[in-house]
Design a protein around this motif. Structure first.
Motif, PDB file in Angstrom:
ATOM      1  N   ASP A  76       0.849  -1.188   0.000  1.00 34.44           N
ATOM      2  CA  ASP A  76       0.000   0.000   0.000  1.00 34.44           C
ATOM      3  C   ASP A  76       0.884   1.237   0.000  1.00 34.44           C
ATOM      4  O   ASP A  76       1.877   1.314   0.726  1.00 34.44           O
ATOM      5  CB  ASP A  76      -0.907   0.021   1.238  1.00 34.44           C
ATOM      6  N   GLN A  77       0.491   2.216  -0.807  1.00 34.66           N
ATOM      7  CA  GLN A  77       1.247   3.462  -0.925  1.00 34.66           C
ATOM      8  C   GLN A  77       0.260   4.618  -0.883  1.00 34.66           C
ATOM      9  O   GLN A  77      -0.859   4.506  -1.391  1.00 34.66           O
ATOM     10  CB  GLN A  77       2.006   3.453  -2.250  1.00 34.66           C
ATOM     11  N   LEU A  78       0.651   5.720  -0.271  1.00 32.39           N
ATOM     12  CA  LEU A  78      -0.228   6.885  -0.144  1.00 32.39           C
ATOM     13  C   LEU A  78       0.288   8.021  -1.000  1.00 32.39           C
ATOM     14  O   LEU A  78       1.435   8.442  -0.882  1.00 32.39           O
ATOM     15  CB  LEU A  78      -0.313   7.340   1.315  1.00 32.39           C
ATOM     16  N   GLY A  79      -0.588   8.543  -1.877  1.00 32.77           N
ATOM     17  CA  GLY A  79      -0.281   9.738  -2.646  1.00 32.77           C
ATOM     18  C   GLY A  79      -1.032  10.920  -2.068  1.00 32.77           C
ATOM     19  O   GLY A  79      -2.259  10.871  -1.949  1.00 32.77           O
ATOM     20  N   PHE A  80      -0.310  11.959  -1.686  1.00 25.57           N
ATOM     21  CA  PHE A  80      -0.981  13.104  -1.068  1.00 25.57           C
ATOM     22  C   PHE A  80      -0.395  14.440  -1.510  1.00 25.57           C
ATOM     23  O   PHE A  80      -1.027  15.478  -1.346  1.00 25.57           O
ATOM     24  CB  PHE A  80      -0.914  13.004   0.457  1.00 25.57           C
ATOM     25  N   LEU A  81       0.819  14.432  -2.062  1.00 25.19           N
ATOM     26  CA  LEU A  81       1.398  15.673  -2.562  1.00 25.19           C
ATOM     27  C   LEU A  81       0.851  15.982  -3.952  1.00 25.19           C
ATOM     28  O   LEU A  81       0.279  15.113  -4.617  1.00 25.19           O
ATOM     29  CB  LEU A  81       2.921  15.562  -2.608  1.00 25.19           C
ATOM     30  N   SER A  82       1.031  17.186  -4.396  1.00 27.20           N
ATOM     31  CA  SER A  82       0.499  17.597  -5.693  1.00 27.20           C
ATOM     32  C   SER A  82       1.134  16.806  -6.826  1.00 27.20           C
ATOM     33  O   SER A  82       2.360  16.657  -6.892  1.00 27.20           O
ATOM     34  CB  SER A  82       0.761  19.092  -5.914  1.00 27.20           C
ATOM     35  N   MET A  83       0.305  16.300  -7.745  1.00 26.14           N
ATOM     36  CA  MET A  83       0.832  15.606  -8.912  1.00 26.14           C
ATOM     37  C   MET A  83       1.335  16.583  -9.964  1.00 26.14           C
ATOM     38  O   MET A  83       1.718  16.175 -11.057  1.00 26.14           O
ATOM     39  CB  MET A  83      -0.218  14.657  -9.481  1.00 26.14           C
ATOM     40  N   GLY A  84       1.357  17.865  -9.619  1.00 22.76           N
ATOM     41  CA  GLY A  84       2.023  18.833 -10.466  1.00 22.76           C
ATOM     42  C   GLY A  84       3.536  18.721 -10.361  1.00 22.76           C
ATOM     43  O   GLY A  84       4.259  19.336 -11.136  1.00 22.76           O
ATOM     44  N   ALA A  85       4.030  17.922  -9.402  1.00 22.03           N
ATOM     45  CA  ALA A  85       5.472  17.727  -9.205  1.00 22.03           C
ATOM     46  C   ALA A  85       5.907  16.420  -9.852  1.00 22.03           C
ATOM     47  O   ALA A  85       5.196  15.422  -9.810  1.00 22.03           O
ATOM     48  CB  ALA A  85       5.804  17.709  -7.715  1.00 22.03           C
ATOM     49  N   ALA A  86       7.109  16.426 -10.436  1.00 20.75           N
ATOM     50  CA  ALA A  86       7.581  15.267 -11.200  1.00 20.75           C
ATOM     51  C   ALA A  86       7.705  14.015 -10.342  1.00 20.75           C
ATOM     52  O   ALA A  86       7.301  12.930 -10.763  1.00 20.75           O
ATOM     53  CB  ALA A  86       8.923  15.595 -11.855  1.00 20.75           C
ATOM     54  N   LEU A  87       8.270  14.138  -9.139  1.00 21.43           N
ATOM     55  CA  LEU A  87       8.493  12.942  -8.334  1.00 21.43           C
ATOM     56  C   LEU A  87       7.179  12.359  -7.830  1.00 21.43           C
ATOM     57  O   LEU A  87       7.031  11.137  -7.730  1.00 21.43           O
ATOM     58  CB  LEU A  87       9.426  13.246  -7.165  1.00 21.43           C
ATOM     59  N   GLU A  88       6.210  13.204  -7.514  1.00 17.53           N
ATOM     60  CA  GLU A  88       4.901  12.679  -7.099  1.00 17.53           C
ATOM     61  C   GLU A  88       4.220  11.968  -8.252  1.00 17.53           C
ATOM     62  O   GLU A  88       3.508  10.978  -8.055  1.00 17.53           O
ATOM     63  CB  GLU A  88       4.009  13.804  -6.564  1.00 17.53           C
ATOM     64  N   ARG A  89       4.437  12.437  -9.484  1.00 21.01           N
ATOM     65  CA  ARG A  89       3.900  11.716 -10.647  1.00 21.01           C
ATOM     66  C   ARG A  89       4.434  10.289 -10.664  1.00 21.01           C
ATOM     67  O   ARG A  89       3.708   9.339 -10.919  1.00 21.01           O
ATOM     68  CB  ARG A  89       4.294  12.418 -11.949  1.00 21.01           C
ATOM     69  N   TYR A  90       5.753  10.174 -10.419  1.00 20.91           N
ATOM     70  CA  TYR A  90       6.330   8.825 -10.423  1.00 20.91           C
ATOM     71  C   TYR A  90       5.673   7.965  -9.351  1.00 20.91           C
ATOM     72  O   TYR A  90       5.230   6.839  -9.614  1.00 20.91           O
ATOM     73  CB  TYR A  90       7.845   8.868 -10.211  1.00 20.91           C
ATOM     74  N   PHE A  91       5.621   8.457  -8.127  1.00 17.96           N
ATOM     75  CA  PHE A  91       5.133   7.626  -7.030  1.00 17.96           C
ATOM     76  C   PHE A  91       3.638   7.335  -7.134  1.00 17.96           C
ATOM     77  O   PHE A  91       3.198   6.232  -6.788  1.00 17.96           O
ATOM     78  CB  PHE A  91       5.468   8.282  -5.683  1.00 17.96           C
ATOM     79  N   SER A  92       2.840   8.297  -7.569  1.00 16.64           N
ATOM     80  CA  SER A  92       1.389   8.093  -7.608  1.00 16.64           C
ATOM     81  C   SER A  92       0.885   7.536  -8.937  1.00 16.64           C
ATOM     82  O   SER A  92      -0.211   6.984  -8.984  1.00 16.64           O
ATOM     83  CB  SER A  92       0.662   9.411  -7.312  1.00 16.64           C
ATOM     84  N   LEU A  93       1.653   7.677 -10.006  1.00 18.20           N
ATOM     85  CA  LEU A  93       1.169   7.275 -11.325  1.00 18.20           C
ATOM     86  C   LEU A  93       2.016   6.175 -11.963  1.00 18.20           C
ATOM     87  O   LEU A  93       1.503   5.111 -12.329  1.00 18.20           O
ATOM     88  CB  LEU A  93       1.149   8.491 -12.259  1.00 18.20           C
ATOM     89  N   TYR A  94       3.303   6.419 -12.115  1.00 18.86           N
ATOM     90  CA  TYR A  94       4.121   5.528 -12.923  1.00 18.86           C
ATOM     91  C   TYR A  94       4.644   4.312 -12.152  1.00 18.86           C
ATOM     92  O   TYR A  94       4.853   3.249 -12.740  1.00 18.86           O
ATOM     93  CB  TYR A  94       5.314   6.287 -13.518  1.00 18.86           C
ATOM     94  N   ARG A  95       4.858   4.446 -10.876  1.00 20.56           N
ATOM     95  CA  ARG A  95       5.442   3.358 -10.088  1.00 20.56           C
ATOM     96  C   ARG A  95       4.609   2.083 -10.162  1.00 20.56           C
ATOM     97  O   ARG A  95       5.144   0.973 -10.188  1.00 20.56           O
ATOM     98  CB  ARG A  95       5.607   3.813  -8.639  1.00 20.56           C
ATOM     99  N   ALA A  96       3.286   2.237 -10.201  1.00 26.72           N
ATOM    100  CA  ALA A  96       2.404   1.067 -10.243  1.00 26.72           C
ATOM    101  C   ALA A  96       2.532   0.289 -11.546  1.00 26.72           C
ATOM    102  O   ALA A  96       2.072  -0.851 -11.632  1.00 26.72           O
ATOM    103  CB  ALA A  96       0.956   1.501 -10.045  1.00 26.72           C
ATOM    104  N   LEU A  97       3.154   0.882 -12.571  1.00 27.98           N
ATOM    105  CA  LEU A  97       3.352   0.168 -13.827  1.00 27.98           C
ATOM    106  C   LEU A  97       4.551  -0.772 -13.740  1.00 27.98           C
ATOM    107  O   LEU A  97       4.740  -1.622 -14.616  1.00 27.98           O
ATOM    108  CB  LEU A  97       3.569   1.169 -14.982  1.00 27.98           C
ATOM    109  N   ASP A  98       5.365  -0.614 -12.703  1.00 34.97           N
ATOM    110  CA  ASP A  98       6.572  -1.424 -12.527  1.00 34.97           C
ATOM    111  C   ASP A  98       6.491  -2.298 -11.281  1.00 34.97           C
ATOM    112  O   ASP A  98       7.309  -3.182 -11.098  1.00 34.97           O
ATOM    113  CB  ASP A  98       7.787  -0.500 -12.442  1.00 34.97           C
ATOM    114  N   HIS A  99       5.508  -2.018 -10.409  1.00 35.98           N
ATOM    115  CA  HIS A  99       5.319  -2.772  -9.179  1.00 35.98           C
ATOM    116  C   HIS A  99       3.815  -3.018  -8.980  1.00 35.98           C
ATOM    117  O   HIS A  99       3.001  -2.139  -9.244  1.00 35.98           O
ATOM    118  CB  HIS A  99       5.844  -1.993  -7.962  1.00 35.98           C
TER     119      HIS A  99
END
Length: 605
Positions: free
Chosen positions: A225-248
């Motif tokens: 389980d992972q929590l996304g709470f920071l703005s997805m306007g930031a590059a690293l939050e995009r990775y953690f909230s959007l792209y990471r699930a494509l690899d894990h």
């Protein structure tokens, strides 16, 4: 593994087809966590992309998103990519003026907004956005009476896409297959800490490389389980909230942002958490306040447990074996004390904490590690897709931010500026300012940060070059180091150290209102209002103790001689703070220029 022709939408579509009934996202709506399966996620992504095509969209068009973390943003991200339309992500705290500028710079045709507040922001500058053809809102609460020809419910574009798909059932997969790795995938704006925010053009190959590299260095276990709470306007939050699930194979929980962060952490107890230093400081303050309210026995037990944890951490960092007796005492401390602390801040199950976006106090990192948590620090910028280096557990000295990502390079310019080169480095800005032309030379990204590399190749970030301080004696001072030490106090929310070319150092401090107000109440003092708190003699004496503590730590060569408390609170909703919770230094200093002048005038106290 990233193949030569792989793109984010292609990877998304493959993963969604494989996981179908599995849970992709959980969305906190009205206090309840709602499951979104991969099948439902994929259907909405396809509907969004085809809906824009149905409305005349073409490859290379752009759509702006102005929202908090929400499932609609996730759908827009992959839906637009699937049909070659570039999303331009903004922070929900961005001003109307910045929104208008971003729309103008990108020549966007569509605007997606979260709710009534963001819609009103958009409508207030609609005359400055003549290219906008439609504004879609996610949450229609309070908009029942609104009738505007350019405004429509988000469901309208999804329904258009479903109809289009019924008439053209093969179109989506055809569009997904057209994308190439070097195509621009999305546009992410820089935080604007040291200047005006700029839109960075990030390609599929940039982001796919970053996803692969981070996946190797920060692995997850299936079902995490992972929590996304920071703005997805930031590059690293995009990775953690959007792209990471494509690899894990993980489940991303979409929270409600900073106001409900602690509640969300306690509800989910995520396995992996990425946050900025200000968030970690707030969690530390939460524990400090709780301990202060405890009984003498509880305070003693906490202090003893942390002391044992620090000894264990010191052994591990020095490569020594933890003695059996210490190991046993620490196990008991974790069982009876530290696990309760972790539960208090929602980190009972956490295996990995990632800090990014600003320097992290080594002392604060050690505190989390003393709790039995693993914390790593990532360094990077939007221009390198969010991360250039990341520390690895058990490797490197305290305060280092790790080595260059595999397949990338880090070097230092003659004056110490950190340069980055690799497949994750962007190709340029949307509308570059003349002075930014030198930011990218021969593939090397000039970060504007000063640092050093140790013998093992670990990077240590010293400061922004623009913020560097050199005293008349020739001594160079790191303001970031002093500021991070000051912010370790539960009474100090932020700090700006001043004094370049001056005979002494001074500091502007922003108090932590909640803890300072409690300190005043506990002493039966009646002080109301933020400004009055900053003027109270008892508060000034309290903050002086924190400044004295830091001065003792760093020594007389870099001690802070004077400080002043800002009389107005600054939050993420104010122009003086970036979406990554950093003060915009130049803006704060300009607003308080008379105060700064008085601090630096005359001899040191």
């Amino acid at each position: 593994m990233v193949t030569a022709s792989d793109t984010l939408p292609a990877r998304f579509w493959r993963v969604a087809a494989q996981r179908k009934a599995g849970v992709a996202l959980r969305w906190n709506h009205l206090g309840l966590w709602n499951d979104i399966t991969w099948a439902d996620y994929a259907e909405a992504v396809r509907a969004l992309g085809l809906g824009l095509l149905a409305m005349g969209g073409r490859r290379g068009d752009r759509a702006v998103v102005l929202s908090d973390v929400r499932p609609e943003w996730c759908q827009i991200e992959f839906g637009t990519m699937g049909v070659g339309i570039q999303s331009v992500g903004l922070h929900n705290t961005d001003s109307a003026a910045h929104l208008a500028q971003a729309v103008q710079d990108s020549a966007a045709r569509w605007l997606f907004v979260q709710d009534q507040a963001q819609l009103e922001k958009a409508l207030s500058v609609l005359g400055e956005m003549p290219g906008i053809e439609k504004i879609f809102f996610f949450d229609g609460s309070g908009l029942h009476a609104l009738a505007h020809p350019l405004v429509a419910d988000f469901e309208a574009v999804l329904q258009a896409g479903r109809t289009f798909n019924g008439n053209h059932p093969d179109r989506w997969e055809t569009e997904v297959g057209i994308a190439r790795p070097d195509d621009v995938a999305t546009i992410v704006y820089t935080s604007g800490r040291t200047g005006s925010p700029q839109g960075a053009l990030l390609t599929h190959s940039n982001l796919m490389f970053q996803m692969q590299a981070m996946g190797q260095l920060c692995p997850s276990q299936p079902g995490d389980d992972q929590l996304g709470f920071l703005s997805m306007g930031a590059a690293l939050e995009r990775y953690f909230s959007l792209y990471r699930a494509l690899d894990h194979d993980i489940v991303v929980h979409l929270g409600k942002g900073l106001p409900t962060l602690l509640d969300n952490l306690r509800e989910i107890s995520p396995h992996v958490v990425m946050a900025v230093p200000r968030v970690w400081e707030k969690l530390y303050t939460t524990v400090s306040m709780g301990v202060a309210d405890g009984t003498p026995t509880e305070r003693w037990a906490y202090a003893k447990a942390i002391e044992l944890g620090n000894r264990v951490v010191a052994c591990r960092q020095s490569g020594q074996t933890v003695p059996f007796g210490l190991k046993l005492q620490y196990a008991l401390a974790r069982q009876f004390v530290l696990n309760r602390v972790r539960t208090l801040i929602g980190l009972r199950r956490a295996r990995l904490l990632v800090s990014s976006a600003a320097p992290m106090s080594p002392a604060l990192t050690r505190w989390f590690e003393a709790l039995g948590l693993t914390m790593v620090e990532a360094y990077g910028q939007t221009e390198c897709s969010g991360v250039a280096t990341i520390s690895c557990p058990g490797e490197g000295p305290s305060g280092a931010v790790g080595k260059a990502l595999p397949g990338t390079e880090i070097r230092l310019a003659p004056q110490g500026e950190i340069l980055v080169r690799g497949p994750h480095v962007f190709g340029g800005y949307l509308q570059p300012a003349p002075e930014q032309a030198a930011n990218l030379t021969d593939g090397w990204l000039h970060t504007g940060d000063r640092g050093r590399l140790d013998a093992e190749g670990h990077l240590h970030v010293t400061d922004r070059i623009a913020d560097a301080i050199e005293l008349p004696s020739g001594v160079r001072v790191s303001p970031a180091d002093i500021e991070s030490r000051l912010k370790l106090s539960p009474h100090i929310a932020d700090a700006i150290v001043l004094g370049n070319g001056q005979p002494h150092l001074a500091c502007l401090l922003l108090i932590e209102q909640e803890t300072v107000a409690r300190y005043v109440r506990d002493r039966k003092l009646v002080v109301t209002g933020f400004a009055n708190l900053t003027r109270a003699a008892e508060v000034l004496a309290l903050i002086q103790q924190d400044v004295d503590r830091v001065n003792r730590e760093i020594g007389p060569h870099a001690s802070v001689s004077r400080f002043a408390l800002l009389e107005t609170d600054i939050t993420v909703h104010d122009a003086e703070m970036t979406p990554t919770l950093q003060l915009r230094r130049k803006m704060v200093l300009e607003i308080n220029r008379s105060l700064v002048k008085s601090l630096l005038a005359g001899p040191a106290d």
